[in-house]
Design a protein around this motif. Structure first.
Motif, PDB file in Angstrom:
ATOM      1  N   THR A 207       0.842  -1.190   0.000  1.00 19.95           N
ATOM      2  CA  THR A 207       0.000   0.000   0.000  1.00 19.95           C
ATOM      3  C   THR A 207       0.879   1.243   0.000  1.00 19.95           C
ATOM      4  O   THR A 207       1.749   1.406   0.862  1.00 19.95           O
ATOM      5  N   PHE A 208       0.643   2.099  -0.978  1.00 14.87           N
ATOM      6  CA  PHE A 208       1.424   3.316  -1.159  1.00 14.87           C
ATOM      7  C   PHE A 208       0.573   4.536  -0.813  1.00 14.87           C
ATOM      8  O   PHE A 208      -0.657   4.505  -0.917  1.00 14.87           O
ATOM      9  N   ALA A 209       1.241   5.602  -0.414  1.00 16.16           N
ATOM     10  CA  ALA A 209       0.560   6.863  -0.103  1.00 16.16           C
ATOM     11  C   ALA A 209       1.369   8.023  -0.663  1.00 16.16           C
ATOM     12  O   ALA A 209       2.607   7.979  -0.704  1.00 16.16           O
ATOM     13  N   THR A 210       0.651   9.072  -1.093  1.00 17.39           N
ATOM     14  CA  THR A 210       1.304  10.277  -1.595  1.00 17.39           C
ATOM     15  C   THR A 210       0.488  11.485  -1.141  1.00 17.39           C
ATOM     16  O   THR A 210      -0.745  11.403  -1.027  1.00 17.39           O
ATOM     17  N   PRO A 211       1.139  12.608  -0.840  1.00 17.11           N
ATOM     18  CA  PRO A 211       0.388  13.776  -0.354  1.00 17.11           C
ATOM     19  C   PRO A 211      -0.291  14.543  -1.474  1.00 17.11           C
ATOM     20  O   PRO A 211       0.132  14.504  -2.630  1.00 17.11           O
ATOM     21  N   VAL A 212      -1.351  15.258  -1.132  1.00 15.43           N
ATOM     22  CA  VAL A 212      -1.961  16.240  -2.025  1.00 15.43           C
ATOM     23  C   VAL A 212      -1.671  17.598  -1.405  1.00 15.43           C
ATOM     24  O   VAL A 212      -2.187  17.923  -0.330  1.00 15.43           O
TER      25      VAL A 212
ATOM     26  N   HIS B 264      -1.021   9.051 -12.127  1.00 19.83           N
ATOM     27  CA  HIS B 264       0.188   9.839 -12.412  1.00 19.83           C
ATOM     28  C   HIS B 264       1.275   9.610 -11.364  1.00 19.83           C
ATOM     29  O   HIS B 264       2.470   9.632 -11.696  1.00 19.83           O
ATOM     30  N   THR B 265       0.897   9.373 -10.123  1.00 18.83           N
ATOM     31  CA  THR B 265       1.898   9.059  -9.095  1.00 18.83           C
ATOM     32  C   THR B 265       2.569   7.730  -9.392  1.00 18.83           C
ATOM     33  O   THR B 265       3.800   7.581  -9.278  1.00 18.83           O
ATOM     34  N   PHE B 266       1.774   6.750  -9.782  1.00 16.32           N
ATOM     35  CA  PHE B 266       2.330   5.422 -10.076  1.00 16.32           C
ATOM     36  C   PHE B 266       3.269   5.480 -11.278  1.00 16.32           C
ATOM     37  O   PHE B 266       4.342   4.867 -11.265  1.00 16.32           O
ATOM     38  N   VAL B 267       2.894   6.232 -12.305  1.00 11.71           N
ATOM     39  CA  VAL B 267       3.773   6.383 -13.470  1.00 11.71           C
ATOM     40  C   VAL B 267       5.092   7.036 -13.060  1.00 11.71           C
ATOM     41  O   VAL B 267       6.178   6.605 -13.466  1.00 11.71           O
ATOM     42  N   SER B 268       5.023   8.085 -12.243  1.00 15.03           N
ATOM     43  CA  SER B 268       6.243   8.751 -11.771  1.00 15.03           C
ATOM     44  C   SER B 268       7.100   7.797 -10.948  1.00 15.03           C
ATOM     45  O   SER B 268       8.336   7.814 -11.032  1.00 15.03           O
ATOM     46  N   MET B 269       6.458   6.949 -10.161  1.00 16.57           N
ATOM     47  CA  MET B 269       7.181   5.976  -9.349  1.00 16.57           C
ATOM     48  C   MET B 269       7.922   4.975 -10.230  1.00 16.57           C
ATOM     49  O   MET B 269       9.081   4.627  -9.975  1.00 16.57           O
ATOM     50  N   LEU B 270       7.267   4.521 -11.290  1.00 12.55           N
ATOM     51  CA  LEU B 270       7.891   3.554 -12.197  1.00 12.55           C
ATOM     52  C   LEU B 270       9.123   4.137 -12.883  1.00 12.55           C
ATOM     53  O   LEU B 270      10.080   3.409 -13.176  1.00 12.55           O
ATOM     54  N   HIS B 271       9.088   5.442 -13.139  1.00 13.84           N
ATOM     55  CA  HIS B 271      10.199   6.086 -13.851  1.00 13.84           C
ATOM     56  C   HIS B 271      11.159   6.812 -12.915  1.00 13.84           C
ATOM     57  O   HIS B 271      12.087   7.474 -13.387  1.00 13.84           O
ATOM     58  N   ARG B 272      10.909   6.726 -11.622  1.00 17.57           N
ATOM     59  CA  ARG B 272      11.767   7.392 -10.620  1.00 17.57           C
ATOM     60  C   ARG B 272      11.905   8.889 -10.913  1.00 17.57           C
ATOM     61  O   ARG B 272      12.995   9.470 -10.858  1.00 17.57           O
ATOM     62  N   ARG B 273      10.792   9.505 -11.235  1.00 17.51           N
ATOM     63  CA  ARG B 273      10.806  10.936 -11.512  1.00 17.51           C
ATOM     64  C   ARG B 273      10.875  11.715 -10.208  1.00 17.51           C
ATOM     65  O   ARG B 273      10.234  11.359  -9.235  1.00 17.51           O
ATOM     66  N   HIS B 274      11.627  12.801 -10.202  1.00 18.47           N
ATOM     67  CA  HIS B 274      11.812  13.612  -8.993  1.00 18.47           C
ATOM     68  C   HIS B 274      11.314  15.032  -9.248  1.00 18.47           C
ATOM     69  O   HIS B 274      11.396  15.541 -10.367  1.00 18.47           O
ATOM     70  N   PRO B 275      10.807  15.734  -8.238  1.00 16.46           N
ATOM     71  CA  PRO B 275      10.635  15.222  -6.879  1.00 16.46           C
ATOM     72  C   PRO B 275       9.418  14.297  -6.794  1.00 16.46           C
ATOM     73  O   PRO B 275       8.388  14.562  -7.411  1.00 16.46           O
ATOM     74  N   LEU B 276       9.545  13.217  -6.059  1.00 21.52           N
ATOM     75  CA  LEU B 276       8.470  12.245  -5.923  1.00 21.52           C
ATOM     76  C   LEU B 276       8.284  11.918  -4.451  1.00 21.52           C
ATOM     77  O   LEU B 276       9.216  11.473  -3.781  1.00 21.52           O
ATOM     78  N   GLN B 277       7.095  12.159  -3.958  1.00 21.12           N
ATOM     79  CA  GLN B 277       6.792  11.883  -2.562  1.00 21.12           C
ATOM     80  C   GLN B 277       5.843  10.689  -2.490  1.00 21.12           C
ATOM     81  O   GLN B 277       4.630  10.823  -2.622  1.00 21.12           O
TER      82      GLN B 277
END
Length: 457
Positions: free
Chosen positions: A19-24, A216-229
């Motif tokens: 389970t993943f979490a990201t802030p808004v 969009h968070t999951f896509v950024s996670m897959l590509h290790r895009r920064h900044p990523l929280q």
């Protein structure tokens, strides 16, 4: 001692769950309703549970709590949702299943590297009173067949309970409990417009924001895009490298062939996604398949929902010699995502609602199918009726197996072939007994037996 939900008997892969979490940031408020003199619908964090083919070579632990914590707050939410059932009846059931019941998946295991092409992606939305674990059966079965399924935890007051957090700049987290909400619990300004199901309308907007954030968070996670929280919700350290490839080739296919799925209000959510533009900050999700289980359409204004042209996708075509010719052919080849709706008998016999659903499916075109599972009811699509010790569990498992086979075949592009292997029949309604239903009408049923499938034309 522990209890377990059914194992995936014919699975190709072991299933992991993280389970993943990201802030808004900043937080977003939806609608004008208040609860205890505070805005009722505030989105400050998005969470989702990923079910996926797992690498278990390191021996990760198996078994994830089915009932979300904290149990005492979940109990409050369940009582608020099932308001006709006294708390003294609900309490022992909640603590019994909360203490003992596990989902048979590997907790925080690494993602298994696909041998050929990347894993397909499915985004799943739960219904009223649901959660990110309440549909673990269908989510884990789809994952066991070779997909990554992101089950969203909607923080909009449709789950029985969840704990949302504000991420402060100093790295701390401030938590607040969100229980199930009903319109009668809320206050609205006297000047606010009257609308049918105003809370559900606001929740659809809330959910739209969550769906796009998850994608969009999951896509950024897959590509290790920064900044990523992004962090695991339980604070565990995981093998983040298992979710990204060193050659920048994603391990999960997200740029095309994404599937949206949901049950009940979750099905309504996915119809709403496809019939409204993306938020201003987000690009459309490249959806090619939409899998809807027993949708509840009332929160969406009628007529509709009508899918937008933005969600038309390009079918497989042979490229032309010139780029101009290719663009022209692609434009002609665009069509709406494939659609499969699997209905329960109960919702199919809800005449007014079913006629609206049929018109929605018919408007979709030739790439849409509408099925009904004879003798099934609305909860058969979730985990609730396959819990250990629940009466009728054997029948519920038959329905879950049918739902799983049909869903899997649809996502694989072989639903027509699968239907030739299933016991299908035409729709015939019969009156049963003399007792009236809650609306004063004769009680009816569909002719057939458990396992029969009606393919509506």
């Amino acid at each position: 001692m522990s209890l377990s939900l059914p194992q995936c008997s014919d699975n190709k892969y072991p299933v992991g769950s993280t389970t993943f979490a990201t802030p808004v940031q900043p937080s977003v408020t939806f609608g004008t309703a208040t609860l205890n003199d505070q805005p009722a619908l505030v989105l400050d964090e998005v969470a989702f549970t990923a079910y996926y083919p797992a690498d278990v070579t390191a021996g990760p632990s198996k078994g994830v709590d089915w009932l979300l914590r904290p149990l005492n707050e979940n109990l409050k939410g369940i009582v608020m949702f099932a308001e006709s059932i006294p708390s003294w009846i609900v309490r022992p059931v909640v603590y019994f299943y909360g203490a003992l019941l596990k989902i048979p998946v590997f907790c925080n295991a690494p993602l298994l590297k696909a041998k050929e092409k990347p894993w397909p992606l499915v985004i799943f939305s739960h219904g009223l009173g649901g959660s990110r674990t309440a549909y673990s059966q269908i989510c884990s079965r789809l994952a066991a067949s070779g997909r990554v399924v992101l089950a969203i935890e909607h923080r909009d007051g449709t789950a029985t309970c969840c704990v949302s957090r504000t991420w402060d700049e100093d790295g701390s987290r401030r938590s607040r409990v969100v229980h199930y909400m009903a319109e009668k619990d809320l206050k609205r300004p006297e000047t606010s417009e009257e609308a049918l199901l105003p809370l559900r309308r606001d929740q659809l907007e809330f959910r739209r924001h969550e769906v796009y954030t998850v994608y969009h968070t999951f896509v950024s996670m897959l590509h290790r895009r920064h900044p990523l929280q992004v962090e695991t919700l339980d604070g565990s350290d995981i093998d983040w490298s298992s979710w990204t490839a060193s050659d920048d080739q994603p391990l999960v296919e997200h740029s095309r062939d994404v599937a949206l799925a949901g049950h009940s209000f979750g099905g309504c959510t996915m119809f709403y996604i496809l019939s409204t533009p993306p938020p201003s900050w987000a690009a459309p999700i490249p959806v090619t398949k939409t899998l809807i289980h027993d949708p509840w359409l009332d929160p969406i204004p009628s007529p509709g929902p009508t899918p937008l042209d933005d969600y038309k996708v390009v079918s497989d075509i042979t490229p032309s010699a010139s780029s101009e010719e290719t663009l022209a052919v692609e434009e002609q080849a665009k069509s709406l995502p494939d659609l499969l709706v699997i209905n329960s008998q109960g919702f199919t016999l809800w005449d007014e609602h079913f006629e609206r659903l049929r018109s929605v499916v018919n408007a979709w075109g030739l790439k849409a199918k509408l099925l009904t599972l004879v003798k099934s009811q609305h909860p058969h699509f979730s985990d609730f009726l396959v819990l250990p010790l629940i009466p009728g569990r054997k029948t519920a498992l038959k329905f879950m197996n049918s739902i799983s086979r049909l869903s899997d075949a649809f996502l694989d592009g072989r639903i027509d072939e699968q239907l030739t292997l299933e016991p299908t029949r035409t729709m015939e309604v019969e009156v049963v007994g003399k007792k009236k239903d809650a609306y004063g009408k004769p009680q009816r049923t569909l002719k057939g037996i458990v396992g029969d499938i009606i393919v509506h034309s």
